[in-house]
Design a protein around this motif. Sequence first.
Motif, PDB file in Angstrom:
ATOM      1  N   PRO A  58     -17.057  -1.919  -0.372  1.00 28.94           N
ATOM      2  CA  PRO A  58     -16.365  -0.650  -0.631  1.00 28.94           C
ATOM      3  C   PRO A  58     -15.125  -0.383   0.219  1.00 28.94           C
ATOM      4  CG  PRO A  58     -18.379  -0.267   0.622  1.00 28.94           C
ATOM      5  CD  PRO A  58     -18.381  -1.720   0.247  1.00 28.94           C
ATOM      6  N   THR A  59     -14.896  -1.164   1.259  1.00 28.83           N
ATOM      7  CA  THR A  59     -13.734  -0.926   2.113  1.00 28.83           C
ATOM      8  C   THR A  59     -12.989  -2.227   2.377  1.00 28.83           C
ATOM      9  OG1 THR A  59     -14.922  -1.300   4.196  1.00 28.83           O
ATOM     10  CG2 THR A  59     -14.968   0.939   3.282  1.00 28.83           C
ATOM     11  N   LEU A  60     -11.754  -2.073   2.800  1.00 37.24           N
ATOM     12  CA  LEU A  60     -10.941  -3.240   3.135  1.00 37.24           C
ATOM     13  C   LEU A  60     -11.585  -4.029   4.269  1.00 37.24           C
ATOM     14  CD1 LEU A  60      -7.112  -3.426   3.375  1.00 37.24           C
ATOM     15  CD2 LEU A  60      -8.493  -4.291   5.256  1.00 37.24           C
ATOM     16  N   SER A  61     -12.108  -3.349   5.256  1.00 38.38           N
ATOM     17  CA  SER A  61     -12.723  -4.042   6.392  1.00 38.38           C
ATOM     18  C   SER A  61     -13.922  -4.873   5.963  1.00 38.38           C
ATOM     19  CB  SER A  61     -13.144  -3.033   7.462  1.00 38.38           C
ATOM     20  OG  SER A  61     -12.008  -2.371   7.987  1.00 38.38           O
ATOM     21  N   GLU A  62     -14.715  -4.350   5.034  1.00 37.17           N
ATOM     22  CA  GLU A  62     -15.866  -5.106   4.551  1.00 37.17           C
ATOM     23  C   GLU A  62     -15.435  -6.307   3.717  1.00 37.17           C
ATOM     24  OE1 GLU A  62     -19.519  -2.242   3.740  1.00 37.17           O
ATOM     25  OE2 GLU A  62     -17.609  -1.204   3.402  1.00 37.17           O
ATOM     26  N   LEU A  63     -14.349  -6.166   2.966  1.00 35.58           N
ATOM     27  CA  LEU A  63     -13.795  -7.310   2.243  1.00 35.58           C
ATOM     28  C   LEU A  63     -13.331  -8.372   3.236  1.00 35.58           C
ATOM     29  CD1 LEU A  63     -12.604  -8.915  -0.115  1.00 35.58           C
ATOM     30  CD2 LEU A  63     -10.628  -7.362  -0.074  1.00 35.58           C
ATOM     31  N   ALA A  64     -12.628  -7.960   4.275  1.00 39.68           N
ATOM     32  CA  ALA A  64     -12.131  -8.919   5.262  1.00 39.68           C
ATOM     33  C   ALA A  64     -13.267  -9.668   5.946  1.00 39.68           C
ATOM     34  CB  ALA A  64     -11.276  -8.196   6.296  1.00 39.68           C
ATOM     35  N   CYS A  94      -4.641  -7.687   7.157  1.00 36.82           N
ATOM     36  CA  CYS A  94      -4.549  -6.251   7.436  1.00 36.82           C
ATOM     37  C   CYS A  94      -5.382  -5.885   8.658  1.00 36.82           C
ATOM     38  CB  CYS A  94      -5.018  -5.447   6.217  1.00 36.82           C
ATOM     39  SG  CYS A  94      -3.824  -5.403   4.866  1.00 36.82           S
ATOM     40  N   VAL A  95      -6.555  -6.511   8.793  1.00 38.86           N
ATOM     41  CA  VAL A  95      -7.392  -6.268   9.974  1.00 38.86           C
ATOM     42  C   VAL A  95      -6.702  -6.800  11.222  1.00 38.86           C
ATOM     43  CG1 VAL A  95      -9.567  -6.890  11.087  1.00 38.86           C
ATOM     44  CG2 VAL A  95      -9.550  -6.187   8.680  1.00 38.86           C
ATOM     45  N   GLU A  96      -6.098  -7.984  11.106  1.00 35.84           N
ATOM     46  CA  GLU A  96      -5.465  -8.622  12.264  1.00 35.84           C
ATOM     47  C   GLU A  96      -4.164  -7.937  12.674  1.00 35.84           C
ATOM     48  OE1 GLU A  96      -4.869 -12.666  11.134  1.00 35.84           O
ATOM     49  OE2 GLU A  96      -6.993 -13.046  10.740  1.00 35.84           O
ATOM     50  N   GLN A  97      -3.396  -7.455  11.699  1.00 33.96           N
ATOM     51  CA  GLN A  97      -2.028  -7.023  11.987  1.00 33.96           C
ATOM     52  C   GLN A  97      -1.745  -5.543  11.720  1.00 33.96           C
ATOM     53  OE1 GLN A  97       0.506  -9.604   9.666  1.00 33.96           O
ATOM     54  NE2 GLN A  97      -0.330 -11.489  10.568  1.00 33.96           N
ATOM     55  N   HIS A  98      -2.606  -4.884  10.912  1.00 34.71           N
ATOM     56  CA  HIS A  98      -2.282  -3.523  10.483  1.00 34.71           C
ATOM     57  C   HIS A  98      -3.443  -2.541  10.689  1.00 34.71           C
ATOM     58  CE1 HIS A  98       1.413  -5.092   8.758  1.00 34.71           C
ATOM     59  NE2 HIS A  98       0.716  -5.978   8.057  1.00 34.71           N
ATOM     60  N   ALA A  99      -4.228  -2.776  11.730  1.00 35.51           N
ATOM     61  CA  ALA A  99      -5.319  -1.863  12.102  1.00 35.51           C
ATOM     62  C   ALA A  99      -6.303  -1.626  10.968  1.00 35.51           C
ATOM     63  CB  ALA A  99      -4.747  -0.531  12.594  1.00 35.51           C
ATOM     64  N   GLY A 100      -6.496  -2.638  10.131  1.00 40.52           N
ATOM     65  CA  GLY A 100      -7.494  -2.542   9.074  1.00 40.52           C
ATOM     66  C   GLY A 100      -7.078  -1.724   7.873  1.00 40.52           C
ATOM     67  N   GLU A 101      -5.780  -1.446   7.745  1.00 42.91           N
ATOM     68  CA  GLU A 101      -5.282  -0.661   6.615  1.00 42.91           C
ATOM     69  C   GLU A 101      -4.161  -1.412   5.901  1.00 42.91           C
ATOM     70  OE1 GLU A 101      -6.553   2.154   5.651  1.00 42.91           O
ATOM     71  OE2 GLU A 101      -7.821   2.605   7.382  1.00 42.91           O
ATOM     72  N   LEU A 102      -4.000  -1.138   4.612  1.00 42.32           N
ATOM     73  CA  LEU A 102      -2.822  -1.646   3.913  1.00 42.32           C
ATOM     74  C   LEU A 102      -1.601  -0.908   4.438  1.00 42.32           C
ATOM     75  CD1 LEU A 102      -4.245  -1.808   0.289  1.00 42.32           C
ATOM     76  CD2 LEU A 102      -3.258  -3.748   1.502  1.00 42.32           C
ATOM     77  N   ALA A 110       4.563  -5.931   0.769  1.00 41.85           N
ATOM     78  CA  ALA A 110       4.949  -6.995  -0.159  1.00 41.85           C
ATOM     79  C   ALA A 110       4.860  -8.374   0.465  1.00 41.85           C
ATOM     80  CB  ALA A 110       6.374  -6.747  -0.670  1.00 41.85           C
ATOM     81  N   ALA A 111       4.800  -8.446   1.785  1.00 41.39           N
ATOM     82  CA  ALA A 111       4.701  -9.742   2.467  1.00 41.39           C
ATOM     83  C   ALA A 111       3.278 -10.283   2.468  1.00 41.39           C
ATOM     84  CB  ALA A 111       5.212  -9.616   3.901  1.00 41.39           C
ATOM     85  N   LEU A 112       2.293  -9.461   2.127  1.00 44.09           N
ATOM     86  CA  LEU A 112       0.910  -9.922   2.121  1.00 44.09           C
ATOM     87  C   LEU A 112       0.653 -10.854   0.943  1.00 44.09           C
ATOM     88  CD1 LEU A 112      -0.885  -6.569   3.007  1.00 44.09           C
ATOM     89  CD2 LEU A 112      -0.671  -8.582   4.485  1.00 44.09           C
TER      90      LEU A 112
END
Length: 349
Positions: A58-64, A94-102, A110-112
Amino acid sequence: MTAFACALLEWFDRHGRHDLPWQHPRDAYRVWLSEIMLQQTQVATVVPYFQRFVTRLPTLSELAAADEDTVLALWSGLGYYRRARFLHRAAQLCVEQHAGELPRDFDALAALPGIGRSTAGAILAQAHGLRFPILDGNVKRVLTRYHGIVGHPGEREVEKRLWQHADAHTPAERIADYTQAIMDLGATVCVRTRPLCGVCPLREGCVAHRDHLTTQLPTPKPSKAIPTRSTMMLILRDENGRVMLQRRGAQGVWSGLWSLPEAEDSDSAWREAQRRARIDDAQALTPFMHVFSHYRLHIQPLLFDGAAPALAIADNGDLRWCAIADLPALGLPAPVRTLLMALPEPAEP
């Protein structure tokens, strides 16, 4: 706001899609996931996959944090599996570089991996209400017909003109609704064949409607003959009903997915089977055709029942014995999953 945008939003308020699962809530993660799933895939197909995916992750962090097999298993059946791997890698970045957020910065987004100009614009417009145009396949079709643009939309100069029109029509307010509206119009009214021009809110200004060009526009991509290739898929099944799976390499179709060992012909099929297990006989199952975007694959399955696992290749990184009941937890190509789930029962000894 242009007359184009006004007419489109008025139509959207009455006829647009307001109950899609990624609209409630319409956060960046859910919009992103839907946009990636919707690439070259229709909404009706995507909805159950989306719901299953967000229920499990359900979350980006769980996907990562998920392993690749989990992600590919959830994606299995949607095709174009590179999308799933890019999605997974982008979440990790996103977890590594953007505090777990898009990121909300367009260039960073767009670089992702897997997020181009249109997808980035769709995420920022729908999740944050930021003014960015989009240009997916549906929008290209609407703008091509409305402005009477000749030439395949994938051509560089044609696409450049379409981006200019997309930007000019995008309003400064109601960005999320406008973005959904123009996608909805292309998906439900300005469709590829037999567009419903009689109910289109843009028909009065549409060049294709005026000049009877809806069957000619957008200009089709020059056709190429689609070749047919052949392969034999080896189904090694042991006395416990487990089948041997092999993880495909990083290149080519179905890369990284679990599939079946393959061979070019009967002789090499036997050699490949004997390298992996002790076997006695083979049964040729019903062949079938699987169509990719750039070629057709003729598949001849060979079932080797009662295969005895070879000790030298007991489960390792790229080979494994798997019970049929465990297949849903793995990322398998849809035709391979269908083939394995429909295997005949083992013959009585």
